[in-house]
Scaffold this motif. Structure first.
Motif, PDB file in Angstrom:
ATOM      1  N   GLU A 166      -7.769   5.825   3.997  1.00  0.00           N
ATOM      2  CA  GLU A 166      -6.916   4.433   3.862  1.00  0.00           C
ATOM      3  C   GLU A 166      -5.916   4.863   2.956  1.00  0.00           C
ATOM      4  O   GLU A 166      -4.701   4.619   3.229  1.00  0.00           O
ATOM      5  N   VAL A 167      -6.213   5.266   1.656  1.00  0.00           N
ATOM      6  CA  VAL A 167      -5.222   5.574   0.553  1.00  0.00           C
ATOM      7  C   VAL A 167      -4.423   6.789   1.058  1.00  0.00           C
ATOM      8  O   VAL A 167      -3.187   7.237   0.834  1.00  0.00           O
ATOM      9  N   GLY A 168      -4.886   7.800   1.875  1.00  0.00           N
ATOM     10  CA  GLY A 168      -4.397   9.212   2.210  1.00  0.00           C
ATOM     11  C   GLY A 168      -3.418   9.036   3.163  1.00  0.00           C
ATOM     12  O   GLY A 168      -2.476   9.835   3.400  1.00  0.00           O
ATOM     13  N   LEU A 169      -3.415   7.992   4.132  1.00  0.00           N
ATOM     14  CA  LEU A 169      -2.825   7.980   5.370  1.00  0.00           C
ATOM     15  C   LEU A 169      -1.658   6.604   5.111  1.00  0.00           C
ATOM     16  O   LEU A 169      -0.952   6.403   5.939  1.00  0.00           O
ATOM     17  N   THR A 170      -1.822   6.194   3.967  1.00  0.00           N
ATOM     18  CA  THR A 170      -0.764   4.977   3.653  1.00  0.00           C
ATOM     19  C   THR A 170       0.304   5.643   3.100  1.00  0.00           C
ATOM     20  O   THR A 170       0.359   6.381   1.956  1.00  0.00           O
ATOM     21  N   LEU A 171       1.674   5.410   3.627  1.00  0.00           N
ATOM     22  CA  LEU A 171       2.734   5.803   3.141  1.00  0.00           C
ATOM     23  C   LEU A 171       3.817   4.871   2.494  1.00  0.00           C
ATOM     24  O   LEU A 171       4.002   5.124   1.539  1.00  0.00           O
ATOM     25  N   ARG A 172       3.841   3.556   2.990  1.00  0.00           N
ATOM     26  CA  ARG A 172       4.753   2.533   2.561  1.00  0.00           C
ATOM     27  C   ARG A 172       3.866   1.856   1.306  1.00  0.00           C
ATOM     28  O   ARG A 172       4.746   1.328   0.540  1.00  0.00           O
ATOM     29  N   GLY A 173       2.799   1.853   1.216  1.00  0.00           N
ATOM     30  CA  GLY A 173       1.965   1.144   0.074  1.00  0.00           C
ATOM     31  C   GLY A 173       1.792  -0.274   0.417  1.00  0.00           C
ATOM     32  O   GLY A 173       1.751  -1.038  -0.447  1.00  0.00           O
ATOM     33  N   ILE A 174       1.681  -0.811   1.636  1.00  0.00           N
ATOM     34  CA  ILE A 174       1.635  -2.185   1.739  1.00  0.00           C
ATOM     35  C   ILE A 174       0.228  -2.594   1.340  1.00  0.00           C
ATOM     36  O   ILE A 174      -0.874  -2.039   2.097  1.00  0.00           O
ATOM     37  N   GLY A 175      -0.150  -3.458   0.378  1.00  0.00           N
ATOM     38  CA  GLY A 175      -1.306  -3.811   0.068  1.00  0.00           C
ATOM     39  C   GLY A 175      -1.832  -3.225  -1.153  1.00  0.00           C
ATOM     40  O   GLY A 175      -3.089  -3.283  -1.451  1.00  0.00           O
ATOM     41  N   TRP A 176      -0.992  -2.221  -1.613  1.00  0.00           N
ATOM     42  CA  TRP A 176      -1.634  -1.356  -2.581  1.00  0.00           C
ATOM     43  C   TRP A 176      -0.810  -1.353  -3.934  1.00  0.00           C
ATOM     44  O   TRP A 176       0.392  -2.177  -3.861  1.00  0.00           O
TER      45      TRP A 176
END
Length: 250
Positions: A166-176
């Protein structure tokens, strides 16, 4: 005498630095071909990367993340630039691999230096590495809920692997937490299923045609071929090379 010795030392330092650099980014003549056999070696840096992503989702792991960072960066550079595609027509793939390498390095720097780890929106604290997995619930609608439906793909994977992906493939940071100030434009496509599918297909075809037209125009520029090339003539002096348009030879 002192000046000569100083230049000798500097020359040796430069030589050693060049040799060390070429261990991670070898010259094209020393690169190995990327094949199905060497592909696992070219992707080996993803193992420490996703381990770093897992650690950033656990409490009190900053020290080990900092210690892992140099190894991860070294592996990412060596695994990416050690191999190349044999066919020049697939140079774009080497370019994409390079972008992926630097993206992983950038995210790894963020993972290593962030103090308390990365949180989802609404989370108050992270779990420890040795904490048992939380029971999975069905039908949860909370954005900060770490659990997933057992029938989903993520619900069947171990919690540690889910966190890393989840965090490794997240680029835009939506929801983080690192995407709290991100601007998300409103969707212009209809929400009804059939209309949404038709609109999406139209957008995909339109964008594909636009990219294809741009690619064709670039290849029609003198000096550019499907095998590569440049519009700047290397035979010209530096100033003339980049200030005057090249003559059309076609």
């Amino acid at each position: 005498m002192i000046t000569s010795r100083l230049w000798t030392i500097l020359d040796e330092i430069y030589y050693a630095a060049t040799r060390a650099f070429h261990e991670f980014v070898p010259p094209p003549a020393n690169q190995e071909l990327l094949t199905w056999k060497t592909a696992p070696n070219a992707l080996a840096f993803l193992i420490p990367y996703f381990f770093m992503a897992y650690l950033v989702r656990r409490k009190n792991t900053r020290l080990i993340r900092m210690l892992l960072l140099p190894t991860l960066i070294a592996m990412a550079l060596r695994c990416t630039y050690r191999y190349r595609c044999e066919d020049p027509r697939f140079g774009w793939f080497d370019w994409d691999r390079g972008l992926g390498c630097w993206t992983c390095i950038a995210k790894s720097l963020d993972f290593a230096f962030v103090g308390d780890g990365r949180f989802k929106v609404g989370e108050k604290q992270l779990r420890r590495s040795n904490d048992p997995a939380r029971p999975r619930t069905r039908g949860s609608s909370s954005e900060s809920d770490e659990t997933h439906d057992d029938n989903s793909i993520l619900g069947r994977l171990p919690a540690c692997l889910v966190d890393a992906l989840e965090v490794g493939l997240t680029l835009r940071g939506i929801g983080w937490d690192f995407g709290h100030s991100l601007y998300v434009p409103k969707s212009t496509r209809p929400s009804e299923r059939q209309a949404f599918i038709k609109s999406t297909i139209f957008v995909v075809i339109r964008n594909f045609l636009i990219v294809d037209v741009c690619d064709t125009i670039i290849k029609l520029v003198p000096g550019i071929t499907p095998m590569g090339g440049t519009i700047f003539l290397p035979s010209l002096p530096f100033f003339l090379r980049y200030t005057f348009p090249p003559p059309c030879t076609s």
